[in-house]
Design an enzyme around this catalytic site. Structure first.
Site: not given
Ligand code: TYM
Length: 334
Positions: A114, A195, A198
């Site tokens: 990022k 992957k 968003k």
């Molecule tokens: P975020 O908002 O990017 O994504 C939310 C969840 O979706 C999963 N994900 C995917 N799974 C499969 N294939 C994909 N292409 C894909 N893109 C996203 C992510 O692995 C995630 O589970 N840092 C985290 C948010 C967060 C968090 C936490 C998660 C903040 N605090 C505490 C767990 C526990 C994030 O950016 O997720």
């Protein structure tokens, strides 16, 4: 609350939720709701770590909360809340930041990706995984259901929990990631080596939960395929078709070998035509509930308020212990 192990997970309110988020994370949260004592957070503080539009963040937060409710998160069985409504997250983040090292944060893949190419890299982006660790251990979560891309952050969370326990005495549960073998890494429809994300500038690279049926048909039709014509799972040689097979299998609840049998001797176009219909059918009930919630945003806001009150009670009790262990604040009067 229930004697069941606690699960915590979070999602950022940045952009529309896509089927990668759904298949990699949200769907599992919903399916496992009875197995765990669940807490899910819309992590708006994390969404501030890249440039964003303040006037949009609140509406995105409500949108993502609506999507989670529409997908089946049940406020009777799960606490659903907005991260910034519980101040203890930022307090614990600071404390854990005093234990995290510059070297380990610099090694985080998500930070490297990022920050790549930007002239100005915010310190918040660097500190992002420390806040994520605070989110999880604040609630003594044992299990963190996430997609593959979060694995490194959960490993850091484990290290920080252990380091705190070793420094100040046994205080936090050391959590385990829960990453499923299928769906944990859904790839871009435009490039199966990346992957689904968003933040991808190409909107055709992802299918969002809110995409109307014709949009889904168009995106699936345009999705990149591999050379050859055989519908066969082979991540090395056929990454695009393997990704589409994974999506089909999870939405239709049919195994990949069974799909390979069904489509033996048939070409990609018939497979893709059916895949679009399977996604449309899978998303239809979610989209219907989303429309109902959009007409009634008060329900979502009240659910989040109630969730925040429950989360605050847990977080403030935990932080009282943490402050004492760290020697912060005043001693009690006797
Ligand atoms: P975020 O908002 O990017 O994504 C939310 C969840 O979706 C999963 N994900 C995917 N799974 C499969 N294939 C994909 N292409 C894909 N893109 C996203 C992510 O692995 C995630 O589970 N840092 C985290 C948010 C967060 C968090 C936490 C998660 C903040 N605090 C505490 C767990 C526990 C994030 O950016 O997720």
């Amino acid at each position: 609350m229930t004697g069941k192990p606690r699960a915590f997970s979070g999602i950022q309110p940045t952009g529309g939720i896509h089927i990668g988020n759904y298949l990699g994370a949200i769907r599992n949260w919903v399916l496992q709701q009875d197995q765990y004592d669940n807490i899910f957070s819309i992590v708006d503080l994390h969404a501030m770590t890249l440039p964003y539009d303040a006037s949009e963040l609140r509406s995105r937060t409500i949108e993502v909360a609506s999507a989670l409710l529409a997908a089946g998160i049940d406020p009777q069985r799960s606490i659903l809340f907005v991260q910034s409504d519980v101040r203890e997250h930022t307090e614990l983040c600071w404390i854990l930041g005093t234990l995290a090292t510059f070297g380990e944060l610099r090694r985080m893949t998500q930070f490297k990706e990022k920050s790549k190419g930007s002239e100005r890299v915010g310190a918040g982006l660097f500190f992002y995984p420390v806040l994520q660790a605070a989110d999880i251990i604040l609630y003594d979560a044992a299990v963190v259901p996430v997609g593959e891309d979060q694995k490194q952050h959960i490993e850091l969370t484990r290290d920080l929990a252990l380091r705190f326990n070793n420094t100040f005495g046994e205080t936090f549960v050391v959590p385990e990631p829960d990453i499923k073998p299928a769906g944990a890494r859904i790839m871009s429809l435009a490039d199966p080596t990346k992957k689904m994300s968003k933040s991808d500038p190409d909107p055709d690279s992802r299918i969002e939960l809110r995409d109307p049926p014709d949009e889904i048909r168009r995106k699936v039709r345009r999705a990149v395929t591999d050379s050859g014509a055989e519908v066969r799972f082979d991540e090395e040689r056929k990454p695009a078709i393997s990704n589409l097979l994974t999506i089909y299998s999870l939405f239709a609840d049919v195994s990949i070998p069974e799909l390979e049998r069904r489509y033996a001797g048939k070409g990609y176009s018939e497979f893709k035509r059916d895949l679009a219909e399977v996604i449309i059918t899978g998303l239809q009930p979610i989209q219907q509930r989303l429309d109902e919630l959009a007409a009634n945003p008060g329900i979502v806001i009240r659910t989040l308020q109630a969730g925040a009150a429950r989360a605050r009670a847990l977080a403030s009790a935990k932080m009282a212990v943490v402050r004492e262990r760290c020697g912060l604040g005043l001693p009690p009067l006797d």
